[in-house]
Design an enzyme around this catalytic site. Structure first.
Site, PDB file in Angstrom:
ATOM      1  N   CYS A 115      85.444  82.149  78.289  1.00 15.59           N
ATOM      2  CA  CYS A 115      85.862  82.521  76.936  1.00 15.59           C
ATOM      3  C   CYS A 115      85.433  83.943  76.585  1.00 15.59           C
ATOM      4  O   CYS A 115      85.964  84.887  77.131  1.00 15.59           O
ATOM      5  CB  CYS A 115      85.374  81.483  75.927  1.00 15.59           C
ATOM      6  SG  CYS A 115      86.298  81.560  74.372  1.00 15.59           S
ATOM      7  N   HIS A 220      87.497  76.567  77.910  1.00 16.04           N
ATOM      8  CA  HIS A 220      86.101  76.121  78.020  1.00 16.04           C
ATOM      9  C   HIS A 220      85.993  74.933  78.976  1.00 16.04           C
ATOM     10  O   HIS A 220      85.942  73.784  78.530  1.00 16.04           O
ATOM     11  CB  HIS A 220      85.559  75.726  76.643  1.00 16.04           C
ATOM     12  CG  HIS A 220      85.126  76.871  75.795  1.00 16.04           C
ATOM     13  ND1 HIS A 220      83.871  77.432  75.882  1.00 16.04           N
ATOM     14  CD2 HIS A 220      85.793  77.581  74.860  1.00 16.04           C
ATOM     15  CE1 HIS A 220      83.770  78.431  75.028  1.00 16.04           C
ATOM     16  NE2 HIS A 220      84.924  78.557  74.395  1.00 16.04           N
ATOM     17  N   GLU A 222      83.470  73.849  80.584  1.00 13.48           N
ATOM     18  CA  GLU A 222      82.210  73.095  80.403  1.00 13.48           C
ATOM     19  C   GLU A 222      82.339  72.052  79.297  1.00 13.48           C
ATOM     20  O   GLU A 222      81.599  71.065  79.285  1.00 13.48           O
ATOM     21  CB  GLU A 222      81.053  74.072  80.107  1.00 13.48           C
ATOM     22  CG  GLU A 222      80.910  74.540  78.671  1.00 13.48           C
ATOM     23  CD  GLU A 222      82.021  75.475  78.192  1.00 13.48           C
ATOM     24  OE1 GLU A 222      82.830  75.921  79.022  1.00 13.48           O
ATOM     25  OE2 GLU A 222      82.067  75.746  76.975  1.00 13.48           O
TER      26      GLU A 222
END
Ligand code: MN
Length: 244
Positions: A115, A220, A222
């Site tokens: 990001c 994202h 994660e």
């Protein structure tokens, strides 16, 4: 043979929302640290205040560098004036991360940029950003952060370039991804190539050519891994390369 757990530095941000003992906090989302641990790495948080001599120490000791998400990069750093739709900037974090990335890339060791991190990577190599997708690309999808929407919610498609390291690692060229950004890569930095775009053409992932492992993703991963399995291979490949 000793099993090595690679040491992965994760860049942190400043959190002024909880001023414990009247001090600004250094923070990183737990999803990042847990993802690294899950695939066999040991995470350490890098404060956004490290400068100069700290960069050399970090480059000497870390096996991998993960640039995390966060606020907007100061447009001055890519030669533009700040437009009204810019978010708040942290000039110290910008300088800290840009310097660290430039030193890091001389090491040849793996870098994963997520990001804001993906945008920092581009700016570190001389690239520019759209200061606001909606303002500059009115026909684009809504990529922006929606506080009421869970972060694992898949928002749009990412079409990957076949043969890219990212497509090879993920084992496919079409993925649904989350989205929580109002800026995007505009002009590419030196040596970078686009390896994924959204349906609207917005750049969603970049790689540094002729470098062992340097990938930036605008989404994202994660925050996706708990709900969908598709992004685990990205963390596995990153940490395995760091330990190799
Ligand atoms: Mn997006």
């Amino acid at each position: 043979m000793t099993l090595r757990r690679p040491l992965i530095g994760i860049t942190g941000r400043k959190d002024t929302s909880a001023r414990l003992l009247h001090s600004v906090m250094v923070a990183v989302g737990e999803t990042y640290t847990r993802a690294i641990q899950h695939v066999g790495g040991t995470p350490v948080v890098i404060p956004p205040t490290v400068m100069d001599a700290d960069w050399d120490v970090l480059v000497a000791h870390l096996d991998g560098l993960l640039l995390s998400g966060g606020g907007d990069v100061d447009p001055v750093l890519y030669g533009e004036q700040s437009e009204p739709w810019m978010g708040q900037v942290d000039a110290e974090r910008d300088l800290s991360e840009l310097g660290l990335v430039r030193r890091w890339l001389a090491s040849g060791r793996p870098l994963l940029a997520i990001c804001r991190g993906h945008q920092v990577l581009n700016v570190a190599l001389g690239g520019t950003l759209y200061q606001d997708i909606a303002a500059y690309l009115p026909n684009a999808l809504d990529h922006s952060y929606a506080p009421a929407r869970p972060m694992e919610t898949l928002v749009h498609r990412a079409d990957l370039v076949a043969g890219s390291r990212l497509a090879t690692v993920l084992g496919g060229t079409t993925f649904e991804v989350n989205s929580a950004h109002h800026q995007a890569v505009k002009a590419l930095g030196d040596g970078l190539v686009v390896v994924a775009t959204a349906e609207d053409g917005v750049i969603e992932a970049i790689e540094l050519q002729d470098y062992p492992f340097c990938i930036g993703v605008q989404w994202h991963p994660e925050a996706m891994v708990k709900a969908v399995e598709t992004m685990w291979p990205l963390f596995e490949a990153f940490v395995n390369t760091a330990g190799g």
